[in-house]
Structures are given as structure tokens and as C-alpha cells.
Design an enzyme around this catalytic site. Structure first.
Site, PDB file in Angstrom:
ATOM      1  N   HIS A  12       0.825  -1.204   0.000  1.00 37.88           N
ATOM      2  CA  HIS A  12       0.000   0.000   0.000  1.00 37.88           C
ATOM      3  C   HIS A  12       0.867   1.265   0.000  1.00 37.88           C
ATOM      4  CE1 HIS A  12      -2.132   3.159   2.398  1.00 37.88           C
ATOM      5  NE2 HIS A  12      -3.024   2.958   1.452  1.00 37.88           N
TER       6      HIS A  12
ATOM      7  N   GLU B 200       2.176   1.789  -3.408  1.00 35.67           N
ATOM      8  CA  GLU B 200       1.115   2.339  -4.268  1.00 35.67           C
ATOM      9  C   GLU B 200       1.062   3.867  -4.129  1.00 35.67           C
ATOM     10  OE1 GLU B 200      -2.924   3.785  -3.483  1.00 35.67           O
ATOM     11  OE2 GLU B 200      -3.084   1.668  -2.916  1.00 35.67           O
ATOM     12  N   HIS B 201       1.089   4.365  -2.883  1.00 36.87           N
ATOM     13  CA  HIS B 201       1.092   5.818  -2.679  1.00 36.87           C
ATOM     14  C   HIS B 201       2.285   6.463  -3.389  1.00 36.87           C
ATOM     15  CE1 HIS B 201      -1.692   7.200   0.707  1.00 36.87           C
ATOM     16  NE2 HIS B 201      -2.120   6.002   0.377  1.00 36.87           N
TER      17      HIS B 201
END
Lengths: 422, 428
Positions: B69, B72-73
Site C-alpha cells: 500500500h 502504491e502511494h
């Protein structure tokens, strides 16, 4: 998109959007009511009790069975507020006949809708008592359950504080204090009033053509002429002289900060498209000033956005922050509004904002619910702009228009939910 | 590029599939009359992938929780600045998500499709991590984690997974914890990027009113200027997971008006083959609907007694290495709900489920599956999830049609076992 609107009966309008790209047909029936304290809870309770049973399908289980058998047709009743209007909506969605060998599907689905809307289960001049008691208790939980979703709760509470002298403060699902006084008879009388006098708009999105749809729907739903009572919006309100600062203590990890602004710009005003663009440049997504300053540069939040409430001429900014940084966040937001006021807006920001709004408007056409909702939001305001017209007006907005919006917007209320204890 | 055609007759759709030398597979779903175009570029890398090595490299790597995650950012940062800024002038709305098994980047656009597509392909293939930009992201993700901590729906769900699984990483929050994300370095991010963002571990899905030859040519050109990287398989390590549940009950207090509950059934491993996997999923989905759906007498009983309300729902998850069904809702007495369900199931196991209910629910789910094809985003996201399991989402409808009443009966006996049951409750 082609829309045909027609008054098909006294008190009932039909609006058809004929498209054949969807797998489903959707029929949306809107009843328009005023949003007033004495009726808000009654309105909220009605779709709930109507879905419990009707004369032909005596309980919710029989309704569910029929819908399932009709290849998972959907019939949903719910309530929403648009400005100071309270809207009851029933949506029926069925699979388009091209995909199934089931020619009677639409007939059966409309019969069920007719039953649920117009032939409720009645006992001694009121709704069925057991259903009534259960749904009163469900509504009570729903109203109390408002606190479960902290983001939405904070937005609702800000509006409540900001509009405390206006009916718009009312929660769309009603007030706890009304639940004791309601009884099955009173609710049924209210139902009859709505069925007989409320303006009805039917928005149909699907493969059927207008003329064909018109005769078919009147016949299948047993619609008749009715004398209606119109519903209107009240005057716009200016921001209070003194800023209204509210904070509410709640033991949560992340604080919720909501800022409420009066825009003084009606949805019918020539400046309204510029207001939409203003909000997009300020907080309409990852291209916006607030996203870049508050999130990307200062790491103060994960989400921040602004949005315009069309019928109420207000704008809200919402973000989730560390409560200890509320003042800092407010200051950064105020700086960005000031930048807007001073005209420190690049041509690129204007173009990006326009592109974002226009894309969103064009994309409406690929979702039958969005199409119906857009269409109804034009009808209910009695001010029709097609998606193309609205997109063209957005394209035509100038920097001067945005500056005019900026000078008209005033902060009215700040609302902070959270605790500074941690 | 060569491509072949997959026909979904029942839903009147066609899907085109192409494969590149570098291992990337591309799928295109034409949608005549749609104004929106949708493109999704995804990698088979989710929050579950915490321990792994590459096939020809024996060194096993372990990374902090929440890294997929976090990565992804960070992909939205490029050497020239923020990636959002590049999409904004093109009017595209770009975003991404990370779940247990997949990270996906996507945009929807009504204009400038090919420019947007080029951007999407290029930004996902060009990471730019610095110590400074990694540090900055920690504040933002901490706020995201806190937002979820205040979300009772999210809490009750993860508490359930934590109680159901002993060691499997599905029990870990997708975003990680404040502590774990603070340990993430740019080296960790590059490590994961180089392992999982290879085209052979990725898929590109596109839907919209587009011309297929032009589309495939444009994609080919976008990849042409990239040097080809060597294809290397990834070995993912998951700890051995016991069959039984870790805890059968988990409760927590939060600010809510009525208790929220999630009731889950952990599923035993099922043998994998392409045809039975989809059918198994279809069977369990029909079964859950027959037992807990709006037309069941169990639902009616619970609703009449005021034990559940309209929020009552159920779902089923089947991945290659784990699976569970979940029944959830609001209730003044979740323990009573569980007891009522268990008694009902025990009793019904003796007399069996009704065939007429089976026929009706199957019709309902056939209709539901057809209506999914209205949304290009929904189809894209579902398609990619199934694709990484080696399955084709368009085959689901056929699998569903093949489900028989006898299949349901057998699964009913096996699936609802009280010793594989977990109750998670959030109390006011």
C-alpha cells in the site's frame, strides 16, 4: 443523450432517456415533499413500511421471492433531501429483455411496483401494526446510528449548526422525538396525502421509447389524474455576521474538520457554473489547491475536499486531521481561499478544473442511476440544463467569473469533531 | 501484437487478449456507445506478500507490513513531480488501490484516451523514491490508518480475520500499522518494486468504445521504448495455517449506537483446478443466498424478532490459499443472532434445503451477473482479481449455470461447521 419530458397526467410527469447500451432498464419514481419538522419523520418511515408488504405480496419475504424470481430485479425505496425538499424515491431495475428469454419480466416487475406503491397492506384504517412497530424501531436505530460513520456524521452536524434556523438542518431520516407520537393511522393518512397530492416525476432509463413507455407505465401502474400541491424552495440566506465555531468532543483517533461557507449563488444564477469551477480548483480532487497544500505539502491529512450543495447555495470543506493541528489546518485552508480571492490562479489550474468537471459530466451518461439522478436534479429545481449545456457553460467560465465567486463566498460555521485528550 | 478473442455469449460481450514478449498480458473489452474509457494496470502484489524470493535467488526477503500500500502511494511521485498533475490537463481521473492480493492503478477518461494510457503505462514503470519523499508520505498514511481505526465496519472485519487466522498475513491490516510503516525505507520500496512490478507479473485491462487494432498498436509502441527485463518467477512464502480458527469470539468497544457483528466461517483448502474453482465459488454464493438472503425463512425470523435490520448482508471470499464466508450486520444481540443461525442450520441439515429456493436464487444470481457488465470499472476490477488466480471472470456465468441442487446440498453439509466459526462484535 436524448430526453423527452411530458406531463402524462395531471400531477405526473414522465421523463424518458432512451438508450440501448445497458444490460438493465431502470424506472425511478420520485415523490416531492416539503422538508418540514412536522413531516420529516413520517416521510422517512414511509418507504420503510411500504416495502414490508402489500395486498398481493403480504410480507417482505414474498416481495423478495418475486424479485429474485424475476432474475434479481431490484426494488428499493429511500429518502433524500434536496435543499428544503424531501424526496421519496422508488427505483425498479430489471434485466433488459435482450439477455433473457422472459418476455413477461417487465410486466411482472411493474405489477410488483404498483402493489408496493399503491396497494399497501391496511388494517383498521392504518398500516399493519406489527410492521409499523418493527419499522419504527428500525428507524430509531437508523437515526441513532448516524454516529457510526464519523465523516458523514461530522458533515451532517456542521449543516445542523450552520442552518439551525432553517429547515435544511433536519436530518433526512427524521427526529427521535417524533417516533412516540406516530401511529399506524397517522402514518397512513400521511401516505394518502402523498399519494394523492405530491408531485410525481418518473424517470425511465432504458431501451423503451417515450410513446411506448408512456402508455405502458400508465396502464401497468394504474396511474390517474391527481390535484397536486406544489413545493417551493425558500430564499437564500447570507452568512452570519460572527463566525460560528463549534467543537464536539468524541473519543476518536482522527479529528474531523468541516468548514461551512455561504456562497450567495443560486443554482439558477449565471454565476453557478463558475461556483462549480471555483470549488473544483479549490478542493475538487487531486488537481486542487487544498489537496496539494494541505495533503501533499504539509502531510496534514489523507483526505480533503470541497463540495457545493446545489440547492442550498452552500459550500463545505471536509478533512480528517490530527485535532492538535486543527488551527494550523484552518490557517492553511484560509490562505488558499485568500489566494483564490487575490486571483492567484494559474491558467493551468483553471483548465484542469474545467477538464475534471466536464469529464465527470460526460461520464454520467454511462450509468443509468447517475443519468436519472442528474435528470431529476434539473427537474426538481425547475431549471433544466442538459449535460452538454452545463459542460459548455463550464467551458465558458472566465477568471473574472471565478473572482466574482471568490468575493461572494463567506465562512459561516466551523465544526470540529474529536478530542484533544490523546 | 497477436491477439485472440474470448466470447461471452450470454452477456453479449467479447474480450480480446494479447500477450507481449516481456510476459505482460493485455485484455480489451469493447463497449459500444460508452463515453467513458477505463484502463487498469495491475500487479499481483498485495498486503499478503510480505515474505518472498525470486526463483533464481535463494535469499528470502521479509518486508514491513503495509508496504504494498505504501508503494502504491509512492508510485504517484515522479522525478518531475506529482503524477496527478500530468493527468489533470487531460481530464482523467486517476487513482489506485491495494487489497490483499493486488495493487491496481487506473484512470477513467472521456477524452485524450491514448495520452492518458501512455501516462499510466509510463508512471507505473518509473518509480522515483527518495528518503525525503518516503518520509513525507508517513504523515499522510498515518492519517489514513487513523481514519480506518475510527471506522467500526473496518474494525469489526479485521478483528474477525485476526481471530480466524493464526498466521496467514490476511489477518494483517492492508495499510499496516503506524509502527510498521515508519520502518519502511526507500530501499525496501525498490526491492518490492523490482520484484513485483515486472510486466510478467502484471496485467493491463482496458474497456470502452475503442478501435482494437489501434489500441493494441498503441500499447505495443508504449512498451517498445522500454528495455526488456528478464522474466523471473516469484516464490511467495506463507506460514503454514492451521485448519481450525484461532479464537471463536472477539469483542471490542467503540463509539457506535448498536453493536455491529461479523460472523465468519473459515474454509478448508480446496483442490485447485480451473473448472472446479469457479464452480465452487458459485455454489457457495448460491448457498449463502439461500440460507441468509432476503427470501429465506431464517432472515425473516431474525428480522421479525428485531435481531437484524436492513444492513444484514453476506459475502464469500475464495483465494488460492484461503477462503471464508462472512455474514454481517447491526444487532442489539449478536450472540442471539449466532445462536439462532446455528439452530436453524442444525435443524435444516436434517431436512435439507428446498429445490424451489435453489431455482429462484440461481435465476437471481444469473441476472445479477449480467447486470455487472453495465459498469466497466466493476468488470475491470473483477476481471483482474480473477485473472491473478488463473481464472477468467467471463466464465463465471457458465459456472453458475452449471450448479445443481445436489451440489448445493453437499456444500451445505460441509461449509457451515460450528468449529470453523468466528464471531466478531463491536459493542457501544
Amino acid at each position: 443523450m436524448e430526453l423527452i419530458s411530458e406531463k402524462i397526467l395531471k400531477g405526473t410527469h414522465l421523463h424518458t432517456i432512451t438508450v440501448d447500451k445497458f444490460k438493465t432498464n431502470s424506472l425511478n419514481i420520485y415523490f416531492q415533499q416539503p422538508l418540514v419538522p412536522q413531516e420529516v419523520t413520517y416521510n422517512a418511515l414511509l418507504p420503510m413500511i411500504m416495502q414490508r408488504g402489500c395486498q398481493e405480496y403480504k410480507d417482505a419475504r414474498l416481495i423478495a421471492k418475486e424479485l429474485e424470481y424475476l432474475y434479481g430485479a431490484n426494488l428499493i425505496g429511500d429518502i433524500s433531501k434536496k435543499g428544503e425538499k424531501h424526496i421519496i424515491l422508488f427505483t425498479l431495475t430489471t434485466i433488459a429483455l435482450d439477455y433473457l428469454e422472459e418476455p413477461k419480466l417487465m410486466d411482472s416487475a411493474l405489477n410488483l411496483m404498483k402493489e408496493v406503491l399503491f396497494r399497501p397492506l391496511i388494517d383498521e384504517g392504518g398500516f399493519d401494526k406489527d410492521y409499523f412497530n418493527q419499522e419504527v424501531s428500525n428507524l430509531e436505530s437508523k437515526i441513532k446510528g448516524r454516529v457510526n460513520n464519523k465523516n458523514q456524521y461530522a458533515l451532517d452536524r456542521c449543516i445542523e449548526e450552520m442552518c439551525r434556523d432553517e429547515n435544511y438542518r433536519l436530518y433526512e431520516y427524521g427526529r427521535l422525538e417524533d417516533l412516540k407520537a406516530i401511529n399506524p393511522m397517522k402514518l397512513y393518512n400521511h401516505y394518502e396525502k402523498i399519494i394523492n397530492n405530491s408531485p410525481i416525476d418518473i424517470v425511465m432509463v432504458g431501451s423503451m421509447k417515450h410513446q411506448e413507455a408512456k402508455d405502458y407505465i400508465i396502464k401497468k401502474l394504474h396511474l390517474k389524474d391527481r390535484n397536486i400541491e406544489g413545493v417551493s424552495f425558500p430564499e437564500m440566506i447570507a452568512a452570519k455576521e460572527d463566525l460560528n465555531e463549534v467543537s464536539e468532543d468524541m473519543d476518536i483517533s482522527q479529528g474531523k474538520l468541516i468548514l461551512g461557507y455561504r456562497t450567495q449563488i443560486s443554482y439558477q444564477a449565471p454565476l453557478y457554473p463558475a461556483l462549480l469551477l471555483y470549488s473544483s480548483i479549490l478542493g475538487g480532487g487531486a488537481h486542487s489547491k487544498l489537496f496539494l497544500k494541505v495533503r501533499e505539502e504539509r502531510s496534514l491529512c489523507y483526505y480533503i475536499y470541497s463540495k457545493v450543495d446545489k440547492f442550498k447555495s452552500i459550500m463545505l470543506i471536509s478533512c480528517g486531521i490530527d485535532v492538535a493541528k486543527a488551527e494550523e489546518t484552518k490557517a492553511v485552508i484560509a490562505d488558499e481561499l485568500n489566494e483564490m480571492r487575490l486571483g492567484n490562479i494559474t491558467q493551468e489550474e483553471i483548465d484542469n478544473g474545467k477538464e475534471a468537471i466536464i469529464t465527470a459530466i460526460q461520464a454520467l451518461g454511462d450509468n443509468s442511476n447517475s443519468l436519472a439522478e442528474y435528470t431529476y436534479s434539473q427537474i426538481v429545481g425547475d431549471f433544466y440544463l442538459s449535460p452538454e449545456e452545463l459542460a459548455n457553460k463550464i467551458r465558458a467560465v472566465s477568471l473574472n467569473d471565478i473572482l466574482e465567486v471568490a468575493s461572494s463566498i463567506k465562512l459561516d460555521t466551523t465544526y470540529l469533531l474529536g478530542t484533544s485528550k490523546n | 501484437m497477436q491477439y485472440d478473442k474470448i466470447i461471452g455469449e450470454a452477456v453479449k460481450e467479447v474480450l480480446y487478449r494479447g500477450k507481449f514478449q516481456n510476459g505482460l498480458e493485455v485484455f480489451f473489452l469493447p463497449k459500444k456507445g460508452y463515453i467513458k474509457k477505463f484502463a487498469l494496470f495491475a500487479t499481483k502484489f498485495g498486503s499478503n506478500d510480505l515474505v518472498f524470493n525470486r526463483l533464481h535467488d535463494t535469499k528470502v526477503i521479509e518486508v514491513p507490513e503495509g508496504i504494498a500500500h505504501f508503494l502504491e502511494h509512492k508510485m504517484f511521485e515522479s522525478q518531475e513531480g506529482n503524477v496527478f498533475d500530468k493527468f489533470a490537463p487531460l481530464g482523467a481521473s486517476v487513482n489506485a488501490y491495494t487489497n490483499f492480493n493486488v495493487t491496481a492503478y487506473y484512470f477513467t477518461a472521456t477524452n485524450n484516451f491514448y495520452e492518458n494510457l501512455k501516462l499510466l503505462i509510463s508512471f507505473v514503470q518509473n518509480p522515483y523514491f527518495t528518503d525525503e519523499n518516503v518520509e513525507k508520505e508517513k504523515g499522510i498514511i498515518t492519517q489514513e490508518i487513523k481514519m480506518y481505526q475510527d471506522n467500526p465496519q473496518w474494525k469489526v472485519f479485521f478483528n474477525l480475520l485476526k481471530a480466524m487466522y493464526h498466521k496467514h498475513p490476511v489477518r494483517i491490516d492492508i495499510a499496516g500499522t503506524e509502527e510498521s510503516i515508519n520502518r519502511i525505507t526507500k530501499e525496501d520500496l525498490y526491492q518490492c518494486y523490482n520484484t513485483f512490478y515486472h510486466p510478467s507479473n502484471m496485467v493491463l485491462f482496458i474497456a470502452g468504445d475503442l478501435e482494437k487494432d489501434k489500441l493494441f498498436n498503441e500499447i505495443e509502441m508504449s512498451f517498445d521504448d522500454q528495455g526488456s527485463k528478464e522474466i523471473s518467477s516469484i516464490v511467495r512464502h506463507y506460514p503454514a495455517e492451521a485448519t481450525h480458527v484461532k479464537n471463536s469470539l472477539v469483542e471490542e468497544k467503540m463509539i457506535v449506537s448498536t453493536p455491529l457483528f461479523y460472523l465468519g466461517y473459515k474454509e478448508k483448502e480446496i483442490p485447485y483446478d480451473h473448472t472446479n474453482f469457479l464452480k465452487h465459488e458459485a455454489i457457495i454464493r448460491v448457498l449463502l443466498d439461500m440460507v441468509f438472503g432476503r427470501s429465506s425463512d431464517l432472515y425473516e425470523d431474525l428480522y421479525q424478532k428485531g435481531l437484524i435490520d436492513q444492513s444484514f448482508n453476506f459475502d464469500y471470499v475464495r483465494e488460492l490459499d484461503y477462503g471464508h464466508s462472512i455474514i454481517n450486520g447491526n444487532s442489539r444481540d449478536p450472540h442471539k443472532v449466532k445462536e439462532t443461525i446455528n439452530n436453524w442450520i442444525l435443524n435444516r441439515k436434517k431436512i435439507g434445503l428446498k429445490e424451489e429456493d435453489f431455482i429462484r436464487i440461481k435465476r437471481k444470481q444469473i441476472g445479477e451477473n449480467i447486470s455487472f457488465y453495465n459498469s466497466i470499472e466493476y468488470i475491470g476490477n473483477s476481471f483482474v482479481g480473477y485473472h491473478f488466480k488463473g481464472l477468467n471472470f467471463m466464465d463465471y456465468l457458465q459456472a453458475l449455470k452449471e450448479v445443481t441442487y445436489q451440489d448445493i446440498h453437499q456444500s451445505f453439509i460441509n461449509h457451515f461447521s460450528e468449529d470453523l466459526q468466528v464471531l466478531s462484535v463491536i459493542n457501544p
